[in-house]
Design a protein around this motif. Structure first.
Motif, mmCIF file in Angstrom:
data_model
loop_
_atom_site.group_PDB
_atom_site.id
_atom_site.type_symbol
_atom_site.label_atom_id
_atom_site.label_comp_id
_atom_site.label_asym_id
_atom_site.label_seq_id
_atom_site.Cartn_x
_atom_site.Cartn_y
_atom_site.Cartn_z
ATOM 1 N N PHE A 1 1.002 -1.226 0.129
ATOM 2 C CA PHE A 1 0.047 -0.008 0.036
ATOM 3 C C PHE A 1 0.912 1.257 -0.033
ATOM 4 N N SER B 1 -2.120 -2.174 4.972
ATOM 5 C CA SER B 1 -2.756 -0.582 5.116
ATOM 6 C C SER B 1 -2.368 0.066 6.346
ATOM 7 N N SER C 1 -3.992 6.761 -3.328
ATOM 8 C CA SER C 1 -3.480 5.668 -2.744
ATOM 9 C C SER C 1 -3.127 4.161 -3.823
#
Length: 477
Positions: free
Chosen positions: A247, A376, A294
């Motif tokens: 991520f 994450s 993201s």
């Protein structure tokens, strides 16, 4: 006495069948001459030769029965191949043509090998054999014709004279020429229809390829490749696999979005995604999705190089992205974007559920599991320019990449605190022999990756550095 020369429905070629199907759907296409019509034409031509020979007493009177048989046999053969068990026989056209060769050879022997009528019948047989079955059919047909003619000659004997009257000769030549010309015309028309069908298929294929390339923009290249090569079915199915999950997001993007116009912000974001995607694909990552600023990427599916190599590729990609971000930030600064944009990244390795999720009419190829949540969380905890990784990722890459212990964190779904590590750099790039150097200050930025510099570029860079150094010295003096 023989079949029609061409009928692609019986060739067994998938491409030919598809081409013929399109040709038949095309109103301009010419259908092939059926076996029934071709056999009627051939036996009618042979019947005219028999009639001419009987009228000039070249053949015995009892051969009038062969004339009747020549006119009846095409209808009988049609019924046999369409209405009986023979219709299920493989390669029935070639087999029926061999029957015609036996009949033709018997006729040639029965007339005592009279030259011109015999050659006329033989030409029609051999012409059909070559067109329908090629050289193999021609060889078998020739042998069968010769054998049948020899048996008939042995029973009946040779004709008193091998020569035929002029009328019989002319009728034989005209009958054979007519048969060859008509069948050649149908073959030519069918070949044209086939070429048109192939052109249509090629156009449709090119359109399908163009469409598939457009659709590929909405899928990761690995997923698109596995679908279009048939390795993966498009259906709701998942599996458990050990993946490396990545991520990242941009620190400072929210502040920047308040300063820039939406159009300029969109252009900057697309440029960022494009550059990062190229880096991800270079290392073999499967790009899952873009959400805001993201990026979610994973390694190990649909293709995998092994758990250790997948984790190493993922961390190597993150290091390369961090370096690339510094270069991009300098470009943005030259474009008037003063907000310092930094990328922060989190990586975890473990078992996840990967596959197609959603509904039958709308699927999403993605991953779920606690390792995804951990990656994450690591990304959200990372400082600007920092890469945080889980312990399992660290255990797989520690021999190649220098990492720093960052303690433990508590993550929902994990019963115990999770040890985390910060990625420093490749071990080979540590110390005085490192290939990547960076210096960034107000009014000055330098990013040097000596492994990627060519000899020609090296001279230009050295000259630029010397000019910059001379200017700084002069200003200091």
């Amino acid at each position: 006495m023989m079949n029609a020369p061409v009928d692609l429905r019986s060739t067994g070629s998938t491409a030919s069948k598809s081409a013929l199907l399109d040709a038949q759907n095309n109103p301009v296409a010419i259908p092939p001459m059926p076996d029934y019509n071709g056999r009627i034409l051939a036996y009618t031509a042979t019947g005219s030769v028999i009639a001419a020979g009987l009228s000039q007493n070249l053949f015995p009177a009892w051969m009038i029965w062969t004339l009747a048989a020549a006119l009846i046999w095409p209808h009988v053969a049609h019924q046999l191949t369409r209405r009986t068990f023979l219709r299920h026989s493989a390669r029935i056209r070639q087999k029926m043509l061999l029957v015609d060769c036996a009949i033709g050879g018997g006729f040639i022997g029965t007339i005592g090998l009279v030259v011109i009528p015999s050659i006329s019948v033989l030409l029609m047989l051999m012409f059909s054999c070559l067109i329908i079955g090629g050289v193999r059919q021609w060889v078998f047909g020739s042998l069968l014709t010769i054998a049948a003619a020899a048996v008939a000659v042995w029973i009946v004997g040779l004709a008193p004279s091998p020569h035929s009257p002029l009328l019989t000769s002319l009728v034989s030549i005209l009958a054979t020429g007519s048969y060859i010309c008509v069948t050649a015309f149908y073959s030519h028309q069918q070949a044209r229809a086939l070429m048109m069908a192939k052109t249509q298929i090629q156009n449709q294929r090119e359109q399908s390829i163009a469409l598939s390339h457009k659709l590929s923009k909405y899928l990761s290249p690995q997923v698109w490749q596995s679908i279009f090569t048939g390795e993966r079915d498009v259906r709701l199915e998942t599996q458990r696999k050990k993946l490396a999950v990545f991520f990242s997001d941009i620190k400072g993007f929210t502040e920047l979005s308040e300063e820039m116009e939406p159009e300029a912000l969109t252009e900057l974001l697309n440029h960022y995604f494009n550059e990062m995607s190229e880096v991800a694909l270079k290392y073999g990552g499967t790009i899952d999705k873009f959400v805001g600023d993201s990026i979610m990427i994973f390694f190990g599916d649909p293709t995998s190089q092994g758990q250790k190599q997948d984790a190493l590729s993922c961390v190597s990609m993150a290091i390369d992205m961090r370096k690339h971000m510094k270069i991009m930030r300098q470009k943005w600064r030259s474009q008037g974007i003063k907000t310092p944009l930094e990328i922060r990244m989190g990586i975890s390795t473990g078992y996840t559920t990967v596959g197609n999720f959603g509904a039958e009419n709308r699927m999403d190829y993605t991953i779920i599991g606690k390792e995804v949540n951990l990656a994450s969380r690591l990304e959200s905890l990372a400082e600007p320019g920092e890469i945080l990784i889980s312990y399992e990722t660290f255990s797989l890459i520690k021999d190649r990449i220098m990492c720093r212990d960052k303690g433990e964190i508590t993550v929902k779904g994990f019963g115990r605190p999770v040890p985390i590590y910060e990625v420093v750099d490749f071990r080979r790039d540590m110390g005085p022999n490192r290939s990547f150097l960076e210096h960034e200050h107000s009014g000055f930025a330098m990013y040097l990756d000596s492994d990627k510099i060519t000899e020609r570029e090296r001279e230009t860079i050295l000259s630029a550095l010397e000019d910059a150094a001379d200017r700084l010295r002069r200003e200091e003096e």
